[in-house]
Enzyme design. Sequence first.
Site, short mmCIF file in Angstrom:
data_model
loop_
_atom_site.label_atom_id
_atom_site.label_comp_id
_atom_site.label_asym_id
_atom_site.label_seq_id
_atom_site.Cartn_x
_atom_site.Cartn_y
_atom_site.Cartn_z
N GLU A 146 -6.70 3.72 5.28
CA GLU A 146 -7.84 4.31 5.97
C GLU A 146 -8.48 3.19 6.79
O GLU A 146 -8.99 2.22 6.24
CB GLU A 146 -8.82 4.90 4.95
N SER A 147 -8.45 3.33 8.10
CA SER A 147 -8.80 2.20 8.98
C SER A 147 -10.25 1.75 8.84
O SER A 147 -10.53 0.55 8.92
CB SER A 147 -8.49 2.54 10.44
N CYS A 185 0.14 2.48 11.42
CA CYS A 185 -0.81 3.58 11.25
C CYS A 185 -2.25 3.05 11.29
O CYS A 185 -2.71 2.62 12.34
CB CYS A 185 -0.49 4.37 9.98
N ARG A 187 -7.33 8.20 16.74
CA ARG A 187 -7.12 8.40 15.30
C ARG A 187 -6.82 9.86 15.00
O ARG A 187 -7.34 10.75 15.65
CB ARG A 187 -8.38 8.01 14.51
N ILE A 240 2.18 10.19 9.09
CA ILE A 240 1.26 10.75 8.10
C ILE A 240 -0.16 10.55 8.64
O ILE A 240 -0.63 9.42 8.76
CB ILE A 240 1.40 10.06 6.73
N ARG A 241 -0.83 11.64 8.98
CA ARG A 241 -2.18 11.54 9.59
C ARG A 241 -2.15 10.49 10.72
O ARG A 241 -3.02 9.63 10.81
CB ARG A 241 -3.24 11.17 8.55
N HIS A 246 5.02 5.08 9.80
CA HIS A 246 5.12 4.21 8.63
C HIS A 246 6.56 3.73 8.47
O HIS A 246 7.32 4.32 7.69
CB HIS A 246 4.69 4.97 7.36
N GLU A 286 7.77 1.34 6.82
CA GLU A 286 8.06 0.86 5.46
C GLU A 286 8.56 1.97 4.54
O GLU A 286 9.13 1.70 3.49
CB GLU A 286 6.81 0.20 4.86
#
Length: 202
Positions: free
Chosen positions: A53-54, A84, A116, A143-144, A184, A186
């Site tokens: 969550e940024s 992300c 975002r 993802i989001r 993502h 990873e």
Amino acid sequence: MKAGVLALQGDVEEHIQAFRKAAQELGRSVEVVQVKRPQDLREIAVLAIPGGESTTIGALARRTGLLDALRDAIKGGLPTLGTCAGAIFLAKEVRDSVVGETKQPILGLMDIAVVRNAFGRQRESFEVDLREEGIGALKAVFIRAPAFTKAWGSARLAAPLKHPELGQIYAAAFQGHMVATAFHPELSTTAVHRYMLNLAKT
């Protein structure tokens, strides 16, 4: 050589494993460490800033004294991957798809504009196959996810996608020693982490 993963919030362990596997594939000896304090930045040769969550990452970085230390290290040439929320943290311009402009703490180092939650919330998560020069083909997990809408200066947008409302957007951005991905890596590939290890000085 040491690779660091910013360990304030988000999918830290997944990045650690991706770096380890990428190093193994490259035949390189790499120790992967968690970055939680400014002094943890001193010995690393490459850094990953995970998703999460940024606004939380920014607030925790400010509270721990890492915000300025990260900015200085990356400005000084530390190869850095932001995925992300980590990509949002690197960007100079950030707005939210719902609330518009945000005042969240960011590093503000990459000459890119980011929206975002451009693809909606958790239920709008998806996977696509992407190909990027220098990295190759990969499966990208969103993802989001944010979207990169603009670049200037020496920044370059990459991995184009069609967005139902925003039109042509991009899933990756490159600027010198900095790489940002809306997805993502990873979770599905070591290609991006291999790229980052190759950017790092041994």
